[in-house]
Design an enzyme around this catalytic site. Structure first.
Site, PDB file in Angstrom:
ATOM      1  N   ASP A 110       1.038  -1.087  -0.605  1.00 41.54           N
ATOM      2  CA  ASP A 110       0.303   0.066   0.044  1.00 41.54           C
ATOM      3  C   ASP A 110       0.595   1.422  -0.206  1.00 41.54           C
ATOM      4  O   ASP A 110       0.329   2.331   0.084  1.00 41.54           O
ATOM      5  CB  ASP A 110      -1.188   0.003   0.884  1.00 41.54           C
ATOM      6  CG  ASP A 110      -2.346  -1.064   0.912  1.00 41.54           C
ATOM      7  OD1 ASP A 110      -2.593  -1.373   0.266  1.00 41.54           O
ATOM      8  OD2 ASP A 110      -2.351  -2.098   1.698  1.00 41.54           O
ATOM      9  N   ASP A 172      -7.533  -5.054  -4.483  1.00 37.19           N
ATOM     10  CA  ASP A 172      -6.662  -3.734  -4.099  1.00 37.19           C
ATOM     11  C   ASP A 172      -5.387  -3.573  -4.703  1.00 37.19           C
ATOM     12  O   ASP A 172      -4.648  -1.977  -5.162  1.00 37.19           O
ATOM     13  CB  ASP A 172      -6.631  -4.291  -2.252  1.00 37.19           C
ATOM     14  CG  ASP A 172      -7.323  -4.850  -1.431  1.00 37.19           C
ATOM     15  OD1 ASP A 172      -7.683  -5.237  -1.663  1.00 37.19           O
ATOM     16  OD2 ASP A 172      -8.222  -4.310  -0.100  1.00 37.19           O
TER      17      ASP A 172
HETATM   18  N1  GLY Z   1      -6.711  -2.114   1.167  1.00 34.76           N
HETATM   19  C1  GLY Z   1      -7.890  -1.872   1.897  1.00 34.76           C
HETATM   20  C2  GLY Z   1      -8.879  -1.985   1.329  1.00 34.76           C
HETATM   21  O1  GLY Z   1      -9.915  -1.994   1.196  1.00 34.76           O
HETATM   22  O2  GLY Z   1      -9.738  -2.058   2.595  1.00 34.76           O
END
Ligand code: GLY
Length: 391
Positions: A110, A172
Site C-alpha cells: 500500500d 486491492d
Molecule cells: N486495502 C484495504 C481495503 O480496501 O480495505
C-alpha cells in the site's frame, strides 16, 4: 391584478426549489463543505497523525505507516484542484510533508496508495520537485515486493485468522500499480512498467471468476508461483463479491489501460463494470458485499461507491462501447448524487471533519462498520473533480 401576478411567481418559485441541482451546483456545495471539514480535521491532527475513521463519537487517527495515510493529503489536493483555495494548498503541503521518508519505514504494497495520493497529486498540481524523490523511492520500495516465480507483487507480510500464506495478493494491489506507472512516466524506468504489467496479467488470469466478480485474496507459492488458495478476508465468503474488492478491480484495470493502452485491460474493466451495473442497487451505493444475505439498510459501503464512480467516469471516456459509456456515466452521476445527499454527506462540524458517512471497512473483522473512512472521502472528491472536467 395582484393575484394574477402572484400565481406565475409562485409557480416559478416552486419549480425553482424542486429543480434538481446541476452537477456544478452540487459539486460547489460539496467542496464548500469539504473545505470547512478539512480545516477542522487538520486542526485536530498532531504531526505524526492521520485521519482513519470516526467511531463512538471520536476521531480515530493512525500513524504514517497505516495504509490510509496518503488519503487525507490527497483529499486536500483535490479540494485545492477544484477550489483553488490557498489555505487548502498550504494544508495539502503540510499534510503531504508528514510523509517525507515513508520509504524508510515499515511498509507493504500500500505504499502505492500512500505515496501516489499524496506526493503524486502534489507533483501533478504544483510541479514541486521535492516530491519527485519520494515518488521514485516509493516506487522502488514497492518494486522490491515483486516475486518473479509468481509474477506478482506481494501484498501482506503478515498472516490473519490462522492462515499461513506464502505470497498473498489481494485485488486491492491493482491500485498500487499506479505508483509504478507514474514513476515510469516520470523517470522512464522500464522495469517498473514491466512489473506492473506482469502483476496485472497474473491477477487477470487468477483473481477473476466466470461472472467477472473477483476473489479478495489469492495466495501463491513464492518459489514456484503455484496457486495455494483463493479466499476472502474482508468479504462475506470466499466465493462472494466483496463490494470494495470489485471497485478496486474495475478501477485498477481502467487505470492500467489508460497508462499502457493494453486492450485486454480495457476489456477486463468493461466486463467488471457490466457486472457491477447489473448488480448495484437503485441508488448506486452497494451493500458491503454483493452476496451477503439480508443486511440492514446502513450496511452500505460508501467508499466502494466512490471508487466505482471515479472509475465509471474514466471508463465512460475510454470505452468504445457507446451504450456502456452512457450507462457508466449515468451510474457515476447517480452515485455522486446519492453520496452528496444529507444521508451520506456529513454536516458541517460533524464526524470530526470527515466528508462522507456510511462506509464499511472490515465487516468480518468487526471493524469500521457504518463509519466515515478517509478513502471514501478521497475517491468521492476525485470523482467530482473528474466529472466536472468532462467536456
Ligand atoms: N486495502 C484495504 C481495503 O480496501 O480495505
Amino acid at each position: 391584478m395582484k393575484l394574477k401576478l402572484f400565481f406565475p411567481l409562485l409557480i416559478v418559485a416552486v419549480a425553482g426549489c424542486c429543480r434538481e441541482e446541476s452537477l456544478r451546483e452540487m459539486s460547489d456545495r460539496v467542496f464548500e463543505r469539504a473545505v470547512a471539514q478539512s480545516v477542522l480535521m487538520d486542526s485536530q491532527l498532531a504531526d505524526d497523525e492521520f485521519p482513519r475513521s470516526f467511531t463512538a463519537d471520536s476521531l480515530v487517527t493512525s500513524g504514517c505507516e497505516w495504509w490510509c495515510s496518503g488519503f487525507f493529503p490527497g483529499t486536500l489536493w483535490y479540494i485545492y484542484e477544484y477550489t483553488g483555495n490557498e489555505e487548502i494548498l498550504s494544508l495539502a503541503r503540510k499534510q503531504t510533508a508528514k510523509l517525507y521518508g515513508l520509504y524508510n519505514r515499515k511498509t507493504d504494497h500500500d505504499i502505492g496508495f500512500q505515496v501516489n495520493c499524496s506526493f503524486g497529486n502534489g507533483y501533478r498540481l504544483t510541479g514541486d520537485t521535492t516530491y519527485l524523490p519520494e515518488i521514485a523511492a516509493g516506487a522502488a520500495k514497492l518494486a522490491k515486493r515483486y516475486y518473479p516465480a509468481a509474477g506478482v507483487l506481494r501484498s501482506w507480510d503478515f498472516n490473519i485468522r490462522g492462515n499461513k500464506w506464502s505470497c498473498p495478493v489481494i485485488i486491492d494491489n491493482m491500485m498500487n500499480l499506479e505508483l509504478l506507472m507514474n514513476a515510469h512516466r516520470l523517470f522512464g524506468a522500464d522495469s517498473l512498467k514491466n512489473i506492473a504489467l506482469t502483476h496485472a496479467n497474473t491477477t487477470m488470469a487468477n483473481h477473476f471468476r466466470e461472472d467477472w466478480s473477483c476473489f479478495h485474496l489469492v495466495d501463491y507459492d513464492k518459489e514456484t508461483g503455484e496457486i495455494r488458495r483463493k479466499q476472502t478476508i474482508q468479504g462475506y465468503s470466499d466465493d462472494s463479491a466483496w463490494a470494495r474488492g470489485q471497485a478496486w478491480a474495475v478501477y485498477g484495470y481502467a487505470m492500467m489501460y489508460r497508462e499502457t493502452g493494453v486492450q485486454e485491460y480495457l476489456s477486463q474493466s468493461e466486463n467488471v463494470a457490466r457486472m457491477l451495473l447489473g448488480r448495484l442497487p437503485e441508488d448506486g451505493i452497494p451493500y458491503w458485499d454483493f452476496d451477503s444475505p439480508a443486511v440492514p439498510e446502513d450496511d452500505r459501503d460508501a467508499s466502494a461507491a466512490a471508487v466505482m464512480a471515479s472509475s465509471f467516469i474514466d471508463l465512460s471516456t475510454l470505452t468504445q462501447d457507446a451504450e456502456l459509456a452512457e450507462d457508466c456515466l449515468a451510474m457515476a452521476e447517480r452515485q455522486l448524487r446519492t453520496l452528496s445527499s444529507d444521508h451520506y454527506l456529513a454536516g458541517e462540524g460533524e464526524c470530526a471533519g470527515f466528508i462522507l458517512k456510511h462506509s464499511t471497512g472490515n465487516k468480518p473483522g468487526n471493524s469500521e462498520i457504518d463509519v466515515p473512512l478517509s478513502y471514501a472521502d478521497y475517491y468521492f472528491l476525485e470523482a467530482l473533480v473528474k466529472i466536472n472536467n468532462l467536456e
